[in-house]
Design an enzyme around this catalytic site. Structure first.
Site, mmCIF file in Angstrom:
data_model
loop_
_atom_site.group_PDB
_atom_site.id
_atom_site.type_symbol
_atom_site.label_atom_id
_atom_site.label_comp_id
_atom_site.label_asym_id
_atom_site.label_seq_id
_atom_site.Cartn_x
_atom_site.Cartn_y
_atom_site.Cartn_z
ATOM 1 N N GLY A 1 0.803 -1.221 0.000
ATOM 2 C CA GLY A 1 0.000 0.000 0.000
ATOM 3 C C GLY A 1 0.832 1.264 0.000
ATOM 4 C CG HIS B 1 2.927 0.716 -5.468
ATOM 5 N ND1 HIS B 1 3.096 1.729 -4.549
ATOM 6 C CD2 HIS B 1 3.538 -0.369 -4.943
ATOM 7 C CE1 HIS B 1 3.764 1.270 -3.514
ATOM 8 N NE2 HIS B 1 4.053 0.006 -3.719
ATOM 9 C CE LYS C 1 11.997 1.195 -3.430
ATOM 10 N NZ LYS C 1 12.570 0.670 -2.170
#
Ligand code: PAF
Length: 280
Positions: A31, A37, A149
């Site tokens: 989240g 994302h 990442k």
């Protein structure tokens, strides 16, 4: 978009869709969704009939003195981002629905979890592998998307899928960066404006290291120079600088054609990771 909290409910819905021949993309997240994302969601939407995003701050991948309690949980924002990006199912499990009272089965990579981030975060990848394998069993995706990442996480999950015969294509997606070069991360919210500017020096240093790699400089010299440049970032403390084979994370040798230069750096009290893949 359907929001689902119970694992069995998602499993049932996906089973029905897969029977109809639909392909499923899974984007597992914790989240605090950001542009990184969103790039994973977009890729999944473009490659699959159905996209599932999971948002779950997984307690078992945090060490005792880490930021589990403090980790950002902007649920309304996350719901909005998923809706805007054409996600079909948002999976929001709870600790209670995901981990039963007698939960005692863990997945551990006996080699790759011991190096790099695994040195200072010894239980981290066990927590990641365990929750990701649960998500794989719940969402039964055709493809699963991970940001590069977390390069070590990507390699470990890929290896796990191979070792445990998950019939899932694990896809690594390019790092998304702020204009300054700072890699997008939910943990960037811990940084002050000043620290954010300072932390951008990490990427600049990595770019310089890549340039030296491409020029054929010796790895030990590249590492030395990188260390010096990163230490010049204000309030920085190096956790590690590693040059590794980008496929299997073995220590890199000068003859390697593809090397990942990965760093973990504390800026103030915020631990950041970043990396760059260099190919000859
Ligand atoms: O990369 C992350 O956000 C997490 O480690 C993951 C893969 C969602 C597992 O909790």
């Amino acid at each position: 978009m359907k929001i689902i909290k119970k694992p069995e409910e998602l499993q049932k819905a996906i089973e029905a869709l897969k029977k109809k021949g639909k392909t499923v993309g899974l984007v597992p997240t914790m989240g605090a969704l950001h542009a990184g994302h969103i790039s994973l969601m977009k890729k999944s939407v473009s490659q699959n009939d159905i996209t599932v995003v999971s948002v779950y701050v997984n307690p078992i991948q945090f060490g005792p003195n880490e930021d589990y309690e403090r980790y950002p949980r902007p649920v309304e924002h996350d719901i909005k981002v998923c809706k805007e990006n054409k996600v079909d199912f948002l999976f929001l499990p709870t600790n209670e629905t995901l981990y039963n009272d007698n939960f005692s089965t863990y997945i551990y990579n006996n080699k790759l979890a011991k190096i790099m981030c695994g040195v200072t975060r010894p239980i981290h990848f066990q927590g990641v592998c365990t929750v990701v394998s649960k998500l794989f069993n719940i969402a039964m995706p055709t493809r699963a998307y991970f940001g590069l990442k977390d390069y070590q996480q990507y390699v470990i999950v890929k290896q796990m899928a191979k070792d445990l015969n998950f019939n899932i294509k694990v896809i690594g997606c390019a790092i998304v960066r702020e204009k300054s070069g700072l890699a997008m991360s939910s943990r960037n919210t811990y940084l002050s404006q000043q620290a954010k500017q300072d932390a951008a020096g990490i990427y600049k240093s990595l770019c310089l290291a890549k340039q030296q790699f491409c020029e054929g400089k010796k790895l030990k010299d590249i590492k030395k120079k990188l260390e010096k440049n990163i230490l010049a970032v204000a309030e920085s403390k190096i956790d590690y600088i590693e040059l590794r084979n980008s496929e299997n994370l073995d220590l890199a040798a000068d003859k390697d054609k593809s090397v990942v230069i990965a760093v973990a750096v504390k800026v103030g009290n915020v631990r950041l990771i970043d990396n760059i893949v260099c190919k000859k």
